[in-house]
Design an enzyme around this catalytic site. Structure first.
Site, mmCIF file in Angstrom:
data_model
loop_
_atom_site.group_PDB
_atom_site.id
_atom_site.type_symbol
_atom_site.label_atom_id
_atom_site.label_comp_id
_atom_site.label_asym_id
_atom_site.label_seq_id
_atom_site.Cartn_x
_atom_site.Cartn_y
_atom_site.Cartn_z
ATOM 1 N N HIS A 127 44.172 31.434 45.447
ATOM 2 C CA HIS A 127 43.760 32.827 45.636
ATOM 3 C C HIS A 127 44.131 33.693 44.433
ATOM 4 C CE1 HIS A 127 42.299 32.291 49.628
ATOM 5 N NE2 HIS A 127 43.465 32.015 50.170
ATOM 6 N N CYS A 184 38.967 33.150 42.234
ATOM 7 C CA CYS A 184 37.879 34.127 42.331
ATOM 8 C C CYS A 184 37.996 35.184 41.234
ATOM 9 C CB CYS A 184 37.890 34.793 43.704
ATOM 10 S SG CYS A 184 37.504 33.662 45.056
#
Length: 207
Positions: A127, A184
Site C-alpha cells: 500500500h 499505487c
C-alpha cells in the site's frame, strides 16, 4: 432565517462526515501498521529459531543468472521474508499473496512469481499510504535487501517508472534474478489510484 439555519446544518453535516472519514482512514492506517509490525516480529522470531539456525546455508556467489532453490513455496498468508530498503529506512515483512489480508500485514508477494533469489521476476506489492509511503524517495542505484530462510539477497534498483493500473507489461519473465516492486500512484491520490509506481532491480549479491 430558516433557510440560513438549514444551510448551516448542511455544512455541519458535511464537515462531520468528512471528519469521521478522516478519523476512519487514520484508524485503518494505524491498524495496518500494527499488523505490519506484528508480522515483521513474527518473521524475525522464526528466523532466529533453532530450526532455521540449524540449517546449513552455504555462501553462493551471485551471478547474472543466479538460481536459488526452495524446497517448498510458502503458503498464502505465510510470513516468509523481510524486505529492507536502507535509503528510506524501510523494514517490513513479506507475506505470500497480495490479497487484502496479506497487504494489511506488510508487503505482498505475487503467488505467480518466483521467490527472492530465484532466476526470473520476483514481484512484490504494498500500500502507498502505509508500508510503501516513502517508496517515491527511492532512487536509481539504491539497494533492496531481502532476507529469507535461504539467505539474504541484495538487489540494486535500475529502473523507476509509472504505468497505467491495467498495464501488465512489467509483470513478465526475465532472464536474470529480478525484483519488481509495485504500489499505487499518485501517492496522495484520494480513492482508487489510476496508475502504478514501479521499481525494478537486479540481484547483485547473495549470502
Amino acid at each position: 432565517m430558516r433557510q440560513w439555519g438549514l444551510l448551516n446544518w448542511l455544512m455541519f453535516a458535511i464537515f462531520f462526515m468528512s471528519t469521521l472519514s478522516a478519523i476512519y482512514s487514520l484508524a485503518q492506517i494505524y491498524v495496518t501498521e500494527v499488523k505490519a509490525d506484528k508480522a515483521l516480529l513474527q518473521f524475525s522470531e522464526e528466523l532466529s529459531s533453532p530450526e532455521y539456525l540449524d540449517e546449513q546455508k552455504p555462501v553462493i556467489k551471485a551471478t547474472r543468472f543466479s538460481q536459488t532453490h526452495y524446497e517448498e513455496r510458502p503458503k498464502v498468508g505465510e510470513v516468509f521474508a523481510k524486505i529492507e530498503i536502507p535509503s528510506i529506512k524501510l523494514e517490513a515483512a513479506i507475506i505470500e499473496g497480495t490479497g487484502v489480508e496479506q497487504l494489511d500485514k506488510g508487503v505482498g508477494h505475487y503467488e505467480g512469481s518466483v521467490l527472492p533469489g530465484e532466476t526470473d521476476n520476483t514481484v512484490l506489492a504494498g500500500h502507498r499510504d502505509t508500508v510503501f509511503k516513502s517508496l517515491k524517495n527511492v532512487e536509481i542505484g539504491d539497494i533492496v535487501r531481502i532476507t529469507t530462510a535461504k539467505g539474504t539477497f541484495v538487489y540494486e534498483i535500475q529502473e523507476q517508472l509509472v504505468v497505467d493500473k491495467h498495464d501488465r507489461t512489467i509483470i513478465v519473465p526475465t532472464e536474470s534474478a529480478t525484483i519488481t516492486i509495485i504500489t499505487c500512484y499518485p501517492f496522495d491520490f484520494i480513492g482508487p489510484a489510476p496508475e502504478r509506481f514501479i521499481l525494478q532491480g537486479v540481484l547483485i549479491d547473495e549470502t
